[in-house]
Motif scaffolding. Structure first.
Motif, PDB file in Angstrom:
ATOM      1  N   SER A 118     -94.947  92.092-100.222  1.00 55.27           N
ATOM      2  CA  SER A 118     -95.281  92.423 -98.837  1.00 55.27           C
ATOM      3  C   SER A 118     -96.724  92.881 -98.671  1.00 55.27           C
ATOM      4  O   SER A 118     -97.360  92.579 -97.664  1.00 55.27           O
ATOM      5  CB  SER A 118     -94.335  93.498 -98.297  1.00 55.27           C
ATOM      6  N   GLY A 119     -97.243  93.629 -99.620  1.00 52.94           N
ATOM      7  CA  GLY A 119     -98.591  94.161 -99.495  1.00 52.94           C
ATOM      8  C   GLY A 119     -98.724  95.238 -98.434  1.00 52.94           C
ATOM      9  O   GLY A 119     -99.814  95.713 -98.159  1.00 52.94           O
ATOM     10  N   ALA A 120     -97.616  95.641 -97.825  1.00 53.72           N
ATOM     11  CA  ALA A 120     -97.650  96.635 -96.750  1.00 53.72           C
ATOM     12  C   ALA A 120     -97.667  98.063 -97.275  1.00 53.72           C
ATOM     13  O   ALA A 120     -98.040  98.982 -96.560  1.00 53.72           O
ATOM     14  CB  ALA A 120     -96.443  96.449 -95.829  1.00 53.72           C
ATOM     15  N   SER A 121     -97.280  98.238 -98.535  1.00 51.08           N
ATOM     16  CA  SER A 121     -97.151  99.582 -99.089  1.00 51.08           C
ATOM     17  C   SER A 121     -98.429 100.038 -99.765  1.00 51.08           C
ATOM     18  O   SER A 121     -99.082  99.280-100.470  1.00 51.08           O
ATOM     19  CB  SER A 121     -96.019  99.625-100.116  1.00 51.08           C
ATOM     20  N   ASP A 122     -98.742 101.294 -99.538  1.00 55.07           N
ATOM     21  CA  ASP A 122     -99.843 101.926-100.244  1.00 55.07           C
ATOM     22  C   ASP A 122     -99.357 102.319-101.637  1.00 55.07           C
ATOM     23  O   ASP A 122    -100.074 102.203-102.608  1.00 55.07           O
ATOM     24  CB  ASP A 122    -100.299 103.160 -99.464  1.00 55.07           C
ATOM     25  N   ARG A 123     -98.114 102.796-101.697  1.00 53.82           N
ATOM     26  CA  ARG A 123     -97.486 103.121-102.970  1.00 53.82           C
ATOM     27  C   ARG A 123     -95.978 103.140-102.781  1.00 53.82           C
ATOM     28  O   ARG A 123     -95.483 103.375-101.688  1.00 53.82           O
ATOM     29  CB  ARG A 123     -97.988 104.438-103.527  1.00 53.82           C
ATOM     30  N   PHE A 124     -95.296 102.891-103.873  1.00 55.32           N
ATOM     31  CA  PHE A 124     -93.840 102.952-103.837  1.00 55.32           C
ATOM     32  C   PHE A 124     -93.320 103.251-105.226  1.00 55.32           C
ATOM     33  O   PHE A 124     -93.999 103.031-106.227  1.00 55.32           O
ATOM     34  CB  PHE A 124     -93.213 101.661-103.297  1.00 55.32           C
ATOM     35  N   ILE A 125     -92.118 103.786-105.252  1.00 55.38           N
ATOM     36  CA  ILE A 125     -91.428 103.991-106.518  1.00 55.38           C
ATOM     37  C   ILE A 125     -89.967 103.638-106.294  1.00 55.38           C
ATOM     38  O   ILE A 125     -89.376 103.999-105.284  1.00 55.38           O
ATOM     39  CB  ILE A 125     -91.600 105.439-107.041  1.00 55.38           C
ATOM     40  N   ILE A 126     -89.447 102.863-107.212  1.00 50.87           N
ATOM     41  CA  ILE A 126     -88.037 102.485-107.167  1.00 50.87           C
ATOM     42  C   ILE A 126     -87.366 103.166-108.346  1.00 50.87           C
ATOM     43  O   ILE A 126     -87.810 103.037-109.484  1.00 50.87           O
ATOM     44  CB  ILE A 126     -87.862 100.959-107.209  1.00 50.87           C
ATOM     45  N   LEU A 127     -86.311 103.897-108.044  1.00 44.08           N
ATOM     46  CA  LEU A 127     -85.611 104.692-109.046  1.00 44.08           C
ATOM     47  C   LEU A 127     -84.173 104.218-109.196  1.00 44.08           C
ATOM     48  O   LEU A 127     -83.559 103.764-108.240  1.00 44.08           O
ATOM     49  CB  LEU A 127     -85.601 106.174-108.620  1.00 44.08           C
ATOM     50  N   ARG A 128     -83.648 104.380-110.390  1.00 44.39           N
ATOM     51  CA  ARG A 128     -82.262 104.019-110.684  1.00 44.39           C
ATOM     52  C   ARG A 128     -81.548 105.265-111.202  1.00 44.39           C
ATOM     53  O   ARG A 128     -82.076 105.954-112.071  1.00 44.39           O
ATOM     54  CB  ARG A 128     -82.226 102.927-111.743  1.00 44.39           C
ATOM     55  N   GLU A 129     -80.394 105.560-110.644  1.00 44.94           N
ATOM     56  CA  GLU A 129     -79.653 106.735-111.087  1.00 44.94           C
ATOM     57  C   GLU A 129     -79.179 106.558-112.521  1.00 44.94           C
ATOM     58  O   GLU A 129     -78.677 105.490-112.890  1.00 44.94           O
ATOM     59  CB  GLU A 129     -78.459 107.005-110.173  1.00 44.94           C
ATOM     60  N   PHE A 131     -96.202 103.353 -96.541  1.00 43.48           N
ATOM     61  CA  PHE A 131     -96.923 102.206 -95.984  1.00 43.48           C
ATOM     62  C   PHE A 131     -98.397 102.535 -95.795  1.00 43.48           C
ATOM     63  O   PHE A 131     -98.784 103.684 -95.610  1.00 43.48           O
ATOM     64  CB  PHE A 131     -96.303 101.786 -94.650  1.00 43.48           C
ATOM     65  N   ARG A 132     -99.234 101.507 -95.814  1.00 43.78           N
ATOM     66  CA  ARG A 132    -100.680 101.676 -95.636  1.00 43.78           C
ATOM     67  C   ARG A 132    -101.012 102.237 -94.250  1.00 43.78           C
ATOM     68  O   ARG A 132    -101.962 102.992 -94.087  1.00 43.78           O
ATOM     69  CB  ARG A 132    -101.390 100.342 -95.825  1.00 43.78           C
ATOM     70  N   SER A 133    -100.207 101.826 -93.261  1.00 48.50           N
ATOM     71  CA  SER A 133    -100.453 102.256 -91.883  1.00 48.50           C
ATOM     72  C   SER A 133     -99.199 101.952 -91.060  1.00 48.50           C
ATOM     73  O   SER A 133     -98.293 101.247 -91.518  1.00 48.50           O
ATOM     74  CB  SER A 133    -101.640 101.493 -91.283  1.00 48.50           C
ATOM     75  N   ILE A 134     -99.203 102.459 -89.843  1.00 50.27           N
ATOM     76  CA  ILE A 134     -98.106 102.157 -88.919  1.00 50.27           C
ATOM     77  C   ILE A 134     -98.061 100.648 -88.669  1.00 50.27           C
ATOM     78  O   ILE A 134     -96.997 100.037 -88.655  1.00 50.27           O
ATOM     79  CB  ILE A 134     -98.287 102.938 -87.601  1.00 50.27           C
TER      80      ILE A 134
END
Length: 104
Positions: free
Chosen positions: A34-45, A58-61
């Motif tokens: 997507s390129g829309a995120s400034d940063r993300f983390i995906i976690l698994r329990e 997200f980078r912006s609204i």
């Protein structure tokens, strides 16, 4: 850009038994493409590999809105919903504080 102008989500999704790997694959593809995120983390329990937690900033609204109405989001949303055992939990948030990582 200030943190207050960056919308974010905390999302919890539970895959149908045995579908955790596919759910994580689709979620990761979505974040990367997507390129829309400034940063993300995906976690698994640890105790339930079918549960995914995603923290996405997200980078912006505008970037958030653009992604949410994109063909990619529609395609991934349909595939992901088919994998879920229950409706996802999505909490809209805004970052309060973030520190850059020290690459050393």
């Amino acid at each position: 850009m200030t943190l207050q102008n960056q919308p974010a989500y905390i999302i919890k999704m539970r895959a149908k038994p045995g579908n955790g790997d596919k759910l994580f694959e689709l979620a990761t593809i979505g974040m990367e493409k997507s390129g829309a995120s400034d940063r993300f983390i995906i976690l698994r329990e640890d105790d339930d590999p079918d549960v995914l937690w995603n923290v996405e900033v997200f980078r912006s609204i505008e970037a958030k809105e653009s992604y949410e109405t994109s063909a990619l989001a529609d395609e991934l949303r349909d595939e992901i919903i088919d994998l879920l055992a229950e409706p996802p939990m999505r909490i809209p948030v805004h970052p309060y504080s973030a520190l850059p990582l020290d690459p050393a």
